[in-house]
Scaffold this active site. Structure first.
Site, mmCIF file in Angstrom:
data_model
loop_
_atom_site.group_PDB
_atom_site.id
_atom_site.type_symbol
_atom_site.label_atom_id
_atom_site.label_comp_id
_atom_site.label_asym_id
_atom_site.label_seq_id
_atom_site.Cartn_x
_atom_site.Cartn_y
_atom_site.Cartn_z
ATOM 1 N N ILE A 445 0.818 -1.209 0.000
ATOM 2 C CA ILE A 445 0.000 0.000 0.000
ATOM 3 C C ILE A 445 0.858 1.268 0.000
ATOM 4 O O ILE A 445 0.376 2.358 -0.247
ATOM 5 C CB ILE A 445 -0.971 -0.011 1.206
ATOM 6 C CG1 ILE A 445 -1.783 -1.313 1.213
ATOM 7 C CG2 ILE A 445 -1.916 1.172 1.201
ATOM 8 C CD1 ILE A 445 -2.570 -1.593 -0.053
ATOM 9 N N HIS A 708 -2.239 -4.392 11.410
ATOM 10 C CA HIS A 708 -2.260 -3.836 12.768
ATOM 11 C C HIS A 708 -1.672 -4.806 13.769
ATOM 12 O O HIS A 708 -1.477 -4.460 14.924
ATOM 13 C CB HIS A 708 -3.704 -3.505 13.171
ATOM 14 C CG HIS A 708 -4.347 -2.529 12.236
ATOM 15 N ND1 HIS A 708 -5.106 -2.928 11.165
ATOM 16 C CD2 HIS A 708 -4.310 -1.182 12.199
ATOM 17 C CE1 HIS A 708 -5.520 -1.864 10.509
ATOM 18 N NE2 HIS A 708 -5.042 -0.789 11.121
ATOM 19 N N CYS A 740 -3.115 -2.431 4.553
ATOM 20 C CA CYS A 740 -2.794 -1.000 4.613
ATOM 21 C C CYS A 740 -1.271 -0.859 4.578
ATOM 22 O O CYS A 740 -0.556 -1.847 4.375
ATOM 23 C CB CYS A 740 -3.398 -0.405 5.894
ATOM 24 S SG CYS A 740 -3.366 1.403 5.947
HETATM 25 N N1 GLN Z 1 0.123 5.032 1.368
HETATM 26 C C1 GLN Z 1 -0.156 5.131 2.763
HETATM 27 C C2 GLN Z 1 0.724 4.157 3.544
HETATM 28 O O1 GLN Z 1 0.996 3.130 3.064
HETATM 29 C C3 GLN Z 1 -1.599 4.841 3.050
HETATM 30 C C4 GLN Z 1 -1.929 5.009 4.510
HETATM 31 C C5 GLN Z 1 -3.398 4.925 4.859
HETATM 32 O O2 GLN Z 1 -4.166 4.342 4.163
HETATM 33 N N2 GLN Z 1 -3.788 5.482 5.968
HETATM 34 O O3 GLN Z 1 1.120 4.419 4.652
HETATM 35 ZN ZN ZN Z 2 -4.976 2.211 4.741
#
Ligand code: GLN
Ligand code: ZN
Length: 768
Positions: A445, A708, A740
């Site tokens: 991500i 998480h 994430c």
């Molecule tokens: N690109 C961001 C990361 O990887 C996305 C964070 C988020 O979705 N809060 O940290």
């Molecule tokens: Zn995220």
């Protein structure tokens, strides 16, 4: 006319309580020291409000973690999994308290915390009360009484504050089936009565019960619960005068109901919903007083005295001065503490500072307004009125705010600027010939572990200990290593790792015109966690490319595609204090244009995949459903405007953390990102159920593991999740990625987890 306040920030102007809590959790200070720190913050806050001239001062707005948790403890709503803790350890506070807030792991005990969720549409998070079918309640934590006595002993004219019974129930969750949480009202009310009686005996007259749920859409049974609760109080606690506090929106169709509740005073939010005043004045009964929430508790701009006085005068003419109270719109919990602490011109210019007001300043605004409205201004108040007018004049006419070229650009935006210029199916064909990715492409991500080394380098650079060049060298090294590791892991689409970013909004805000930052503008987000939102004060524009160098550098290190990483306009807006002199949608469009230019520059530099993160799009949803369509329309437009400068062959990704899309899925689809990555692993892909009925047209990467948790997912687990996803989404549309960003994880876990993820994708590919 009376002045009062609904709540004051409790972290302390120097974040004293945050630091004390964290030190206590780390075993660095004793319980006595923690309690002392808490008491000091609390008492300073009372004193400060008293000195400002506030008539009725809130108490029990103080909390070591969260006010909803405090209410749970007050009512003895302690889920049974915590009980062994109370019994074994024979400690009620703070072991139990912080265990409910943060979970508890010691020896063979492993108890999970209460769930945490957003407090209405703020960035504050509360701990969700849990409800069980035949649960009983009892008056356990008596903090509200002791704080009242503590305040009284100090000569404070104290007004105890509590979350009201109906909102308390509505904000919680049933943890078993066969009942509705509102059924518990009858068991909860006697405890409230006991609290109110105790307070009354201790000398309290006014009690503030917060019922912010009155500004939400309510069904008939919720409305009936309100009636029952407040008639009960009128009957059972005749000595108490209830101030019923509503905030965050208009009462709307709940207004008639609210006006019939037998309470002494009603507080309404006239910042969020100024248009409700006329109806409130018409419907409020003769024996009820009205508290005008007129100073914005949710933003950092100076109150406009002249505008406020028009409202106050209208109300006093209708009801008489005696029945009018003046207050901030909601608790000042959502404002930073004290503007006077912003002393560094280089951080916050004097000109912008002059337009602003934090919690402490808002108190004076409340008092000034009451003095002016009752024609009793002293010399100082008169001076402040003059200064208030000048400050507004200077803000409206300031060259800092207005950038005609930005305004002209927004005005010239046409529908075609929000179109990619080719339907998704055709774009997809073009993109796949260029990118040549396998089935089930793997990616991440964006962020990779922000290790101690990364944070140290940044801190040293900020303090001037290392030069800009040394800092950039350090970031380059982190980036280089990260690209190499991703190649070794075998990911298909790489990222640069975001090491140069401290925060995904601040990083962009710092490089955009129209943004200001504060040194101490901290606001509590949850527990000891605070955020320092940027301030958008003027027209937004982008003087120079913001990310191109870093992406270029990462790109130069590998043959594989590297994603360009941007934060989207709605998220930048949502996580900032936004100017209030134009609609939020107008500011969103300006930010969108700045991001759009960045997209073009990345594309020019040869970046073939660009991700524009919008994790905050869902949380920006208005509290009431009638307002959703309008919000979603401009939010989707802003996103589309920000990415539609991309050529059809450039692949646009977006990412969202919260993925409960059931009620907004058409808007998510309307964003028309080529690929959307979302969070789904914790729900075991349950969140994908929305795709049973809705055929999502574009590509989608449902997160296959929870970032998480430090736990490394097994290959088989990931395969299993992917198979679940493949039942709902055609495999040719699926991407494989974590939930994430990985910034909070360590490298060992990260590498192991990603290796397993890549292996899982390969296993499934070979079966297809
Ligand atoms: N690109 C961001 C990361 O990887 C996305 C964070 C988020 O979705 N809060 O940290
Ligand atoms: Zn995220």
């Amino acid at each position: 006319m009376r002045t009062h306040n609904l709540g004051y920030p409790r972290i302390g102007s120097q974040r004293e309580l945050k630091k004390a809590c964290e030190n206590y959790w780390a075993g660095k200070i004793s319980l006595t020291e923690l309690l002392h720190a808490g008491k000091q913050v609390r008492q300073e806050n009372w004193k400060l409000q008293q000195d400002a001239g506030i008539d009725l001062i809130p108490i029990h707005d103080f909390s070591y973690y969260d006010q909803a948790l405090d209410t749970s403890l007050m009512l003895g709503n302690i889920p049974s999994r915590f009980l062994p803790l109370v019994q074994q350890e024979k400690k009620s506070f703070p072991t139990l308290y912080f265990a409910m807030a943060r979970g508890y792991q010691k020896g063979d005990m492993d108890v999970t915390a209460l769930e945490m969720t957003k407090w209405f549409d703020t960035n504050y998070h509360y701990l969700v009360p849990e409800f069980y079918k035949n649960q009983t309640f009892s008056f356990v934590s008596t903090d509200v009484i002791s704080e009242f006595l503590e305040a009284k002993a100090l000569g404070i004219n104290a007004k105890p504050v509590m979350l009201g019974p109906v909102s308390y129930l509505l904000l919680g969750k049933e943890k078993e089936t066969g009942f509705h949480r509102l059924d518990l009202l009858k068991s909860v009310l006697p405890i409230y009565k006991e609290v109110l009686d105790n307070l009354n005996r201790a000398g309290a007259v006014y009690i503030q019960l917060d019922e912010p749920c009155l500004t939400l859409d309510l069904d008939e049974s919720a409305k009936q619960t309100f009636r029952e609760a407040y008639h009960y109080f009128a009957q059972e606690c005749p000595g108490i005068k209830i101030l019923l506090a509503t905030y965050f929106g208009e009462l709307g169709e709940n207004l008639p109901l609210t006006c019939l509740l037998p309470v002494d005073t009603l507080h309404v939010d006239l910042v969020r919903a100024p248009e409700q005043l006329d109806d409130v004045l018409k419907q409020i009964p003769d024996n009820m007083s009205l508290s005008l929430g007129i100073v914005d508790g949710r933003n950092i701009w100076k109150n406009n005295y002249d505008d406020s006085l028009i409202i106050i005068n209208k109300a006093t003419q209708a009801l008489g001065t005696d029945r009018i109270w003046i207050a901030p719109s909601c608790s000042l919990l959502h404002s930073p503490c004290d503007l006077d602490m912003e002393m560094n011109e280089k951080v916050l210019s004097g000109e912008v500072k002059r337009w602003m007001s934090f919690a402490k300043q808002k108190l004076s605004e409340v008092v000034d307004l009451s003095k002016i409205a009752t024609l009793q201004p002293d010399k100082e108040t008169e001076n402040r009125l003059a200064e208030n007018r000048k400050a507004h004049q200077s803000r409206l006419s300031s060259a800092l705010i207005h950038d005609l070229s930005v305004q002209a650009r927004v005005a010239a935006v046409q529908d075609k600027d929000m179109e990619r210029g080719m339907p998704f199916d055709e774009r997809k064909k073009l993109q796949s010939t260029i990118l040549n990715l396998p089935l089930l492409p793997t990616t991440t991500i964006g962020s990779f572990p922000q290790t101690k080394e990364v944070r140290e380098a940044r801190a040293k650079f900020k303090k001037g200990i290392i030069s800009k060049k040394d800092y950039a060298d350090a970031i380059r090294t982190f980036t280089q290593e990260t690209v190499k590791i991703q190649e070794e892991i075998g990911l298909d689409v790489l990222v640069h790792g975001e090491f140069e970013r401290n925060d995904m909004v601040e990083y962009f805000g710092e490089q955009l015109n129209g943004f200001a930052f504060t040194q101490n503008g901290w606001v509590q987000s949850y527990g000891s966690r605070c955020v320092k939102p940027p301030v958008i004060y003027g027209d937004v524009s982008r003087p120079a490319p913001m990310t191109v160098d870093w992406i270029n550098y990462a790109k130069s290190l590998t043959e594989k595609p590297v994603k360009g990483m941007l934060t989207g306009p709605v998220t930048i807006l949502q996580w900032s204090f936004v100017r209030n002199d134009q609609p939020r949608s107008a500011t969103a469009m300006q930010i969108a244009l700045a991001i759009r230019d960045e997209v073009s520059d990345l594309e020019q530099a040869g970046v073939k995949i660009i991700q524009v993160d919008e994790p905050a799009i869902r949380e920006g949803l208005p509290l009431r459903k009638v307002d959703w369509a309008n919000y979603l329309e401009w939010a989707v437009k802003a996103f589309r405007l920000s990415v539609s400068s991309a050529q059809p062959q450039t692949q646009v990704h977006t990412h969202m953390c919260y993925s409960e899309f059931n009620d907004i899925i058409t808007s998510i689809a309307a964003m028309d990102a080529d690929v959307i990555t979302i969070e789904t692993s914790r729900s075991q892909m349950k969140l994908l159920d929305v795709f049973i009925n809705f055929k999502y047209p574009n590509d989608i990467g449902p997160g296959v593991y929870d970032i998480h948790s430090p736990r490394v997912p097994l290959v088989a687990e990931i395969e299993d999740l992917l198979c679940k996803a493949m039942m709902l989404i055609p495999v040719g549309q699926l991407w494989v990625n974590p939930d994430c960003g990985l910034k909070t994880r360590n490298w060992d876990e990260t590498v192991q987890s990603l290796k397993n993820m890549v292996q899982a994708a390969k296993n499934i590919r070979s079966n297809e």
